[in-house]
Scaffold this motif. Sequence first.
Motif, PDB file in Angstrom:
ATOM      1  N   ILE A 170     -23.395 -12.759  -8.905  1.00  0.00           N
ATOM      2  CA  ILE A 170     -23.692 -13.097  -7.506  1.00  0.00           C
ATOM      3  C   ILE A 170     -24.287 -11.883  -6.798  1.00  0.00           C
ATOM      4  CG2 ILE A 170     -22.657 -13.699  -5.287  1.00  0.00           C
ATOM      5  CD1 ILE A 170     -20.586 -15.358  -6.874  1.00  0.00           C
ATOM      6  N   ILE A 175     -28.147 -11.428  -5.153  1.00  0.00           N
ATOM      7  CA  ILE A 175     -28.361 -11.010  -3.763  1.00  0.00           C
ATOM      8  C   ILE A 175     -29.185  -9.731  -3.714  1.00  0.00           C
ATOM      9  CG2 ILE A 175     -27.191 -10.169  -1.686  1.00  0.00           C
ATOM     10  CD1 ILE A 175     -24.833 -12.024  -2.472  1.00  0.00           C
ATOM     11  N   PRO A 183     -26.969 -13.879   0.864  1.00  0.00           N
ATOM     12  CA  PRO A 183     -25.508 -14.029   0.734  1.00  0.00           C
ATOM     13  C   PRO A 183     -24.981 -15.347   1.292  1.00  0.00           C
ATOM     14  CG  PRO A 183     -26.072 -11.837   1.529  1.00  0.00           C
ATOM     15  CD  PRO A 183     -27.333 -12.631   1.540  1.00  0.00           C
ATOM     16  N   SER A 184     -25.514 -15.777   2.432  1.00  0.00           N
ATOM     17  CA  SER A 184     -25.007 -17.001   3.059  1.00  0.00           C
ATOM     18  C   SER A 184     -25.490 -18.263   2.365  1.00  0.00           C
ATOM     19  CB  SER A 184     -25.419 -17.044   4.532  1.00  0.00           C
ATOM     20  OG  SER A 184     -26.833 -17.072   4.655  1.00  0.00           O
ATOM     21  N   VAL A 213     -25.050 -18.733  -0.909  1.00  0.00           N
ATOM     22  CA  VAL A 213     -24.262 -18.863  -2.138  1.00  0.00           C
ATOM     23  C   VAL A 213     -22.953 -19.593  -1.848  1.00  0.00           C
ATOM     24  CG1 VAL A 213     -23.113 -17.634  -4.020  1.00  0.00           C
ATOM     25  CG2 VAL A 213     -25.229 -16.712  -3.035  1.00  0.00           C
ATOM     26  N   ARG A 268     -13.386 -13.250  -3.585  1.00  0.00           N
ATOM     27  CA  ARG A 268     -13.853 -12.673  -2.314  1.00  0.00           C
ATOM     28  C   ARG A 268     -13.619 -11.165  -2.282  1.00  0.00           C
ATOM     29  NH1 ARG A 268     -11.537 -17.465  -0.108  1.00  0.00           N
ATOM     30  NH2 ARG A 268      -9.634 -16.327   0.422  1.00  0.00           N
ATOM     31  N   ILE A 324     -20.296  -9.326   0.296  1.00  0.00           N
ATOM     32  CA  ILE A 324     -19.683 -10.259   1.225  1.00  0.00           C
ATOM     33  C   ILE A 324     -19.249  -9.484   2.452  1.00  0.00           C
ATOM     34  CG2 ILE A 324     -17.396  -9.980   0.170  1.00  0.00           C
ATOM     35  CD1 ILE A 324     -16.835 -12.892   0.810  1.00  0.00           C
ATOM     36  N   VAL A 373     -20.631 -14.439   1.528  1.00  0.00           N
ATOM     37  CA  VAL A 373     -20.687 -15.394   0.424  1.00  0.00           C
ATOM     38  C   VAL A 373     -19.476 -16.312   0.571  1.00  0.00           C
ATOM     39  CG1 VAL A 373     -20.446 -15.663  -2.066  1.00  0.00           C
ATOM     40  CG2 VAL A 373     -21.890 -13.828  -1.145  1.00  0.00           C
ATOM     41  N   TYR A 429     -27.109 -24.026   1.456  1.00  0.00           N
ATOM     42  CA  TYR A 429     -26.613 -23.535   0.174  1.00  0.00           C
ATOM     43  C   TYR A 429     -27.634 -23.810  -0.928  1.00  0.00           C
ATOM     44  CZ  TYR A 429     -22.106 -22.924   2.437  1.00  0.00           C
ATOM     45  OH  TYR A 429     -21.100 -22.517   3.264  1.00  0.00           O
TER      46      TYR A 429
END
Length: 688
Positions: free
Chosen positions: A44, A48, A55-56, A58, A72, A81, A87, A219
């Motif tokens: 991830i 990015i 990020p937003s 995913v 997280r 994040i 994320v 997404y």
Amino acid sequence: MPDPHRILDGLDPEQQRAVLAPRGPVCVLAGAGTGKTRTITRRIAHLIDSGQVGPSHVLAVTFTTRAAGEMRARLRSLDAIGPGAPVAAQTFHAAALRQLRYFWPRGLTWELLDHKLPVVARAARHVGITTTSETLRDLASEIEWAKGSLITPDDYAARAAAAGRETPYDHESVAAVFDTYEVAKRDGAHLMFDFDDLIIYAAEVLSEPDAASDFRSRYRCFVVDEYQDITPVQQRLLDVWLGERDNLTVVGDANQTIYSFAGATADYLLGFTRRFPEATLVRLERDYRSTPEVVAVANQVIAAAEERSPGTRLELIGQRPRGPVPRPAEFADDMREARGVVAQINHLVGAGTDPAEIAILYRVNAQSERFEEALTEVGIPYQVRGSEAFFTRTEIVQAMRKLTATADRDDLPADAEPIRVVRAVLAPLGLTDDEPVGPHAKARWESLRALMSVVDELIADEPGMSLRRLVTELTMRAEERHTPERTGVTLASLHAAKGLEWDAVFLVGLTEGSVPIAQAIGHGARAIEEERRLFYVGITRAREHLYLSWSLSRTGSGRVSRRRTRFLDGIDLDPRRSSRCRECGAQLMNPESRVRGRCGSCRIEERGDSLLAALRNWRSSHARERGVGELAILTDAMLEAIADRRPDDTRTLGAIPGIGPVKLEQFGGELVELVKTNPAGAKTAGQK
């Protein structure tokens, strides 16, 4: 932004391949202890960092709040994040709940049914069924299985019979309860949704063109952890999320599929490359959790499965230094087993092992009592995982009601810190700075303090969390029975141990009728193999010390009434009698390792060797001519052993395990000729 150097730091070649795979479908087959969470979070971060996704955009989903929290935390440590552009790493249910609240049509209202058992009980009474607390839970489980499997009340009886479901009442009666339960949730001014409905209705709402367009503009990249545990209804929601897109990374291990009874299936994981033929497939087999000795036992147990598809043939390769040999122990009766296990635990604790790094694992919760008694006798603290209904305790129910009401208020100061608000709410219920006097007051205080520790943990994972979001997370934990941690030896069922690990693991009660459980015996190979996978999961929880024990009778009457589990048959736990690795001398527990003559840690990597390539081409040709699978000719391990040992006559060739007289007569001459025509050191085309 993530640091590109940190993203690949400490990753092995296979992990790096998964992280750096191009945008699109990626399937990571990750064995136990192979660093799957590290791998997918780094992927991830790489997507990015390389600008392939924001990020937003995913959405990463998994199955427990603990796993989502760990994801997280790792993303935050990689700067992938943050409060500005986070994320989304959530459970399936948390993601569906958020989507329903946003996309649900205006003018229609619904409320979340926190506890379904009272409604199931009313439905049972309505159809004339008298239930106990146990049969009520069984009915609720059947409803959950049906909804997770996309089965309606009308179809339930036929589908349950076909699946061989064992139910407390006949299938038609269960179907009637199921139907009445669904009607009851739609009765009245408001709809009631249980947690299974969150997935079902989220998929329905997001199937509408406007909602689908809105959601898919937000997404664009999806990651699914523990993909072997996905149910048909969750796959349906995932399909709706994706639409016609393919930016999907899944990670899982079919050898750890242990929730088939709840509707989970590894078919989606194993069929991923058929659905996405262009997908990148990566196998993670380097085990960083367990010692080679523990890994060897796990490999041999899972290799003995009667039916194994290619996606389940992961052979773990232990990366840790060598440790103690796993120890089997047989006892006359249950109490002797309990006391013997606890005596060994006492020895480990005395030698410096933290009690919190020790676990006793069993097949069913009822087996814990004798171990609790034995631990109490010697004064070793313990916690029973999964058996305490923490969120159903009176004080916790009261606390959740008050927290929910507080979160719904609109007169709280905008800058009110959630953690302070929670403390203020819990104080009148008994959360004080000092421990109170009296057993009941103390028990209440300890429960509230444990709830506060969960709040502290959630806010530490997500500092900007609002009070409303915090209460939602607590509600999800309550439904998932996510009991707060305490110190001491852990007692847990094998199912409850999934996803956890300890320095020392005691697998107890390893007898026929327990492992595999009696209900599975006589219900075919699929039921037995699920029990084998459960045993495998238990073994792979151990980092260093592994103890396997069983007792021959319940009461020690002198009469032997039990037999050791079949899953230990053929496993040689005595290194003095085991085959040895040609390189390091370690015991070879796995049949494929014995063929190669090397343990997983010393297994030769792909070398571009012309002989190995020629052997594979030869095998493919013979398989096509005979109309059989390639493994029916020679296994991969046999080909690797031939390439490694380079036999120059049929006598030497026949010394390789598995190549017996029939294989020698059929293929011996050809194989020896291949060895002679591909000299050592020769490389395949394109190799330097």
